[in-house]
Design a protein around this motif. Structure first.
Motif, PDB file in Angstrom:
ATOM      1  N   THR A  95      45.378  14.792  52.221  1.00 28.26           N
ATOM      2  CA  THR A  95      45.653  14.715  50.729  1.00 28.26           C
ATOM      3  C   THR A  95      46.469  15.915  50.300  1.00 28.26           C
ATOM      4  N   VAL A  96      47.614  15.701  49.594  1.00 25.19           N
ATOM      5  CA  VAL A  96      48.369  16.713  49.378  1.00 25.19           C
ATOM      6  C   VAL A  96      48.039  16.926  47.633  1.00 25.19           C
ATOM      7  N   ILE A  97      47.765  18.375  47.418  1.00 26.69           N
ATOM      8  CA  ILE A  97      47.625  18.686  45.990  1.00 26.69           C
ATOM      9  C   ILE A  97      49.126  19.216  45.544  1.00 26.69           C
ATOM     10  N   VAL A  98      49.463  18.719  44.526  1.00 26.66           N
ATOM     11  CA  VAL A  98      51.052  18.774  43.871  1.00 26.66           C
ATOM     12  C   VAL A  98      50.806  19.774  42.741  1.00 26.66           C
ATOM     13  N   THR A  99      51.116  21.280  42.699  1.00 25.98           N
ATOM     14  CA  THR A  99      50.884  21.864  41.675  1.00 25.98           C
ATOM     15  C   THR A  99      52.159  22.133  40.795  1.00 25.98           C
ATOM     16  N   ARG A 100      51.954  22.733  39.749  1.00 27.87           N
ATOM     17  CA  ARG A 100      53.183  23.010  38.839  1.00 27.87           C
ATOM     18  C   ARG A 100      54.289  24.040  39.453  1.00 27.87           C
ATOM     19  N   ALA A 101      55.270  24.117  38.931  1.00 26.95           N
ATOM     20  CA  ALA A 101      56.413  24.922  39.235  1.00 26.95           C
ATOM     21  C   ALA A 101      56.000  26.365  39.208  1.00 26.95           C
ATOM     22  N   ARG A 102      56.234  27.169  40.175  1.00 31.14           N
ATOM     23  CA  ARG A 102      56.115  28.680  40.160  1.00 31.14           C
ATOM     24  C   ARG A 102      56.883  29.405  41.432  1.00 31.14           C
ATOM     25  N   ALA A 103      57.146  30.477  41.491  1.00 30.47           N
ATOM     26  CA  ALA A 103      57.963  30.893  42.548  1.00 30.47           C
ATOM     27  C   ALA A 103      56.988  30.947  43.817  1.00 30.47           C
ATOM     28  N   ASN A 104      55.936  31.209  43.629  1.00 33.09           N
ATOM     29  CA  ASN A 104      55.265  31.274  45.175  1.00 33.09           C
ATOM     30  C   ASN A 104      54.458  29.859  45.252  1.00 33.09           C
ATOM     31  N   ARG A 105      55.062  28.747  44.865  1.00 32.13           N
ATOM     32  CA  ARG A 105      54.327  27.505  45.206  1.00 32.13           C
ATOM     33  C   ARG A 105      54.250  27.215  46.413  1.00 32.13           C
ATOM     34  N   LYS A 106      53.261  26.542  47.053  1.00 31.11           N
ATOM     35  CA  LYS A 106      53.054  26.233  48.349  1.00 31.11           C
ATOM     36  C   LYS A 106      52.558  25.047  48.486  1.00 31.11           C
ATOM     37  N   PRO A 107      52.746  23.896  49.578  1.00 38.60           N
ATOM     38  CA  PRO A 107      51.858  22.735  49.750  1.00 38.60           C
ATOM     39  C   PRO A 107      50.333  23.383  49.909  1.00 38.60           C
ATOM     40  N   VAL A 108      49.441  22.725  49.442  1.00 39.67           N
ATOM     41  CA  VAL A 108      47.861  23.027  49.604  1.00 39.67           C
ATOM     42  C   VAL A 108      47.453  21.564  50.226  1.00 39.67           C
ATOM     43  N   LEU A 109      46.608  21.478  51.047  1.00 42.62           N
ATOM     44  CA  LEU A 109      46.159  20.134  51.578  1.00 42.62           C
ATOM     45  C   LEU A 109      44.772  20.112  51.705  1.00 42.62           C
ATOM     46  N   GLN A 110      44.093  18.759  51.409  1.00 38.14           N
ATOM     47  CA  GLN A 110      43.043  18.602  51.499  1.00 38.14           C
ATOM     48  C   GLN A 110      42.932  17.896  52.813  1.00 38.14           C
ATOM     49  N   LEU A 111      41.645  18.190  53.618  1.00 32.07           N
ATOM     50  CA  LEU A 111      41.628  17.519  54.845  1.00 32.07           C
ATOM     51  C   LEU A 111      40.185  16.636  54.838  1.00 32.07           C
ATOM     52  N   VAL A 112      40.364  15.419  54.483  1.00 31.66           N
ATOM     53  CA  VAL A 112      39.398  14.406  54.149  1.00 31.66           C
ATOM     54  C   VAL A 112      38.918  13.351  55.398  1.00 31.66           C
ATOM     55  N   ASP A 113      37.913  13.312  55.694  1.00 28.14           N
ATOM     56  CA  ASP A 113      37.293  12.534  56.677  1.00 28.14           C
ATOM     57  C   ASP A 113      37.251  11.060  56.193  1.00 28.14           C
ATOM     58  N   GLN A 114      36.762  10.296  57.285  1.00 30.24           N
ATOM     59  CA  GLN A 114      36.813   8.665  56.893  1.00 30.24           C
ATOM     60  C   GLN A 114      35.937   8.300  55.716  1.00 30.24           C
ATOM     61  N   GLU A 115      34.911   9.229  55.346  1.00 26.14           N
ATOM     62  CA  GLU A 115      34.195   9.010  53.981  1.00 26.14           C
ATOM     63  C   GLU A 115      34.536   9.535  53.078  1.00 26.14           C
ATOM     64  N   GLY A 116      35.816  10.125  52.877  1.00 30.56           N
ATOM     65  CA  GLY A 116      36.223  10.635  51.775  1.00 30.56           C
ATOM     66  C   GLY A 116      35.615  12.131  51.528  1.00 30.56           C
ATOM     67  N   VAL A 117      34.923  12.894  52.374  1.00 29.46           N
ATOM     68  CA  VAL A 117      34.253  14.102  52.444  1.00 29.46           C
ATOM     69  C   VAL A 117      35.486  15.223  52.731  1.00 29.46           C
ATOM     70  N   VAL A 118      35.462  16.230  51.960  1.00 33.41           N
ATOM     71  CA  VAL A 118      36.714  17.283  52.327  1.00 33.41           C
ATOM     72  C   VAL A 118      35.992  18.156  53.464  1.00 33.41           C
ATOM     73  N   ARG A 119      36.734  18.190  54.273  1.00 32.25           N
ATOM     74  CA  ARG A 119      36.354  18.996  55.487  1.00 32.25           C
ATOM     75  C   ARG A 119      37.114  20.393  55.575  1.00 32.25           C
ATOM     76  N   ALA A 120      38.137  20.552  55.164  1.00 30.67           N
ATOM     77  CA  ALA A 120      38.863  21.783  54.982  1.00 30.67           C
ATOM     78  C   ALA A 120      39.995  21.562  53.952  1.00 30.67           C
ATOM     79  N   PHE A 121      40.492  22.869  53.582  1.00 29.46           N
ATOM     80  CA  PHE A 121      41.725  23.066  52.734  1.00 29.46           C
ATOM     81  C   PHE A 121      42.678  23.860  53.937  1.00 29.46           C
ATOM     82  N   VAL A 122      43.890  23.471  53.416  1.00 30.07           N
ATOM     83  CA  VAL A 122      45.054  24.168  54.355  1.00 30.07           C
ATOM     84  C   VAL A 122      46.004  24.645  53.232  1.00 30.07           C
TER      85      VAL A 122
END
Length: 405
Positions: A127-154
């Motif tokens: 799952t990709v978190i899309v943030t507002r514009a800023r100079a240090n903006r970077k992709p942040v990901l949620q790693l979600v298992d088959q039940e929808g439980v968040v296992r990690a952020f990247v």
């Protein structure tokens, strides 16, 4: 870029080739149904201003992610999240939104998903978190298992600035893992992938956490963080921090650097025979990077952590950033107003009350240098307030000299 969209759609387009490189070649589409053999991610709440890209894997997992997004926002967002999540559960996702990202050939998981599934030890989708514009903006990901439980952020570093920030946060989190007054993410893995810098973090249990705007709630933790690596009292004119700040100001290739340098020269006059308490700081301790339940505090986004700075910077950052980026802020009284509010807090952190103004002033120079170095004055509303902020810094530095005289 529209104010409503905050550059989010453009950011999605930038991410497509980074997160789903050839031969996957993800693209934005409008479609009511998924394509066999492909992976579709719905744009929530829509393509005009997407906040999330959520994979259409199992109904339960997709609905859980959307529902969590809704519950973390405004009443309007909660309503949108509830409607969308129930629609997904009922198999009506295609009727509610046609805005998608399609990843051809990734029906069983994209290349990056497969890599990260190996890292966390179970099958996950992105799952990709899309943030507002800023100079240090970077992709942040949620790693979600088959039940929808968040296992990690990247966190994903994509260019020189953001790769450096991801690497810095990796180092910082490994050095602060023993902090006891707040809970911090743990590093699960870190390293490169396809030219990107990845930092995989354990999720914090923030379901019941609330934003806390009261600075005093965070004082014990700020005190502990300031003492990571020890605290020293250093003569200002001989301090490494002074040398570093002067150097970074002089490296700024623009007219505002001269005004900041002049303000620092005034500080040198005021502190020529004084010492400052030097320690560490989180670097971005603001309401959006912390939360608390009744008995537990949580603190994340450690990419700006640094040692060798005046004690009190975290308190100054927390207080000022509740109002600092407001275009209506009266900048003439910037330092006197903030320092008066900070003085008792700084005293409890070990900073003499008489130095509250100069610590506040130095902090504002530090953050102005950060904004200018990173180009943050060119994105969002930072540029609109930075000029007045520097005016306030210059005025306060002159006032300090007058008070000493």
């Amino acid at each position: 870029m529209t104010a409503a969209g905050e550059g989010r759609t453009e950011f999605v387009d930038e991410m497509l080739e980074l997160l789903w490189p050839a031969p996957e070649s993800a693209r934005r589409v409008r479609a009511r149904r998924s394509q066999p053999g492909s992976r579709d991610l719905v744009m929530i709440p829509g393509a005009r201003a997407p906040h999330l890209l959520v994979p259409l894997t199992s109904r339960a997992a997709t609905a859980r992610v959307i529902d969590s997004w809704g519950r973390a926002g405004s009443p309007q967002r909660r309503l949108a999240g509830s409607v969308l999540s129930w629609g997904v559960r009922l198999g009506l996702a295609g009727l509610l939104t046609a805005d998608r990202v399609r990843v051809p050939g990734a029906g069983e998981g994209s290349l990056l998903e497969r890599h990260l599934s190996e890292v966390v030890g179970c099958p996950v989708s992105l799952t990709v978190i899309v943030t507002r514009a800023r100079a240090n903006r970077k992709p942040v990901l949620q790693l979600v298992d088959q039940e929808g439980v968040v296992r990690a952020f990247v966190k994903v570093g994509t260019d020189e600035l953001t790769r450096g920030l991801v690497q810095a946060e990796t180092t910082a989190l490994r050095s602060v893992s023993g902090v006891s007054s707040v809970r911090v993410p743990q590093v699960l893995a870190a390293g490169g992938w396809n030219g990107l810098e990845l930092l995989v973090l354990s999720p914090l249990d923030l379901a019941a956490a609330q934003r806390v705007r009261d600075l005093t709630r965070w004082e014990p933790a700020m005190r502990e963080v300031s003492r990571i690596g020890g605290v020293t009292r250093e003569p200002w004119l001989n301090s490494q921090y002074r040398s570093s700040l002067h150097s970074r100001v002089h490296l700024l290739a623009e007219a505002r650097a001269g005004r900041l340098a002049a303000a620092l020269a005034q500080v040198d006059r005021c502190l020529h025979d004084q010492s400052l308490l030097i320690g560490s700081w989180h670097g971005d301790w603001a309401t959006w990077n912390c939360g608390a339940t009744d008995g537990t505090g949580y603190l994340w986004d450690w990419e700006r952590f640094a040692s060798g700075v005046p004690v009190g910077y975290d308190a100054a950052h927390f207080l000022t950033h509740q109002t600092l980026l407001d275009p209506a802020l009266e900048t003439a009284a910037l330092v006197p107003g903030y320092s008066a509010a900070l003085a008792p807090v700084l005293a409890r952190l070990g900073v003499p009350e008489a130095q509250a103004k100069v610590v506040t002033l130095l902090y504002l120079v530090e953050i102005a240098v950060r904004y200018l170095t990173d180009g943050q004055d060119e994105v969002g509303n930072v540029g609109a307030v930075l000029e007045g902020m520097i005016d306030g810094i210059v005025a306060a530095s002159r006032q300090l000299v007058e008070e000493v005289a």
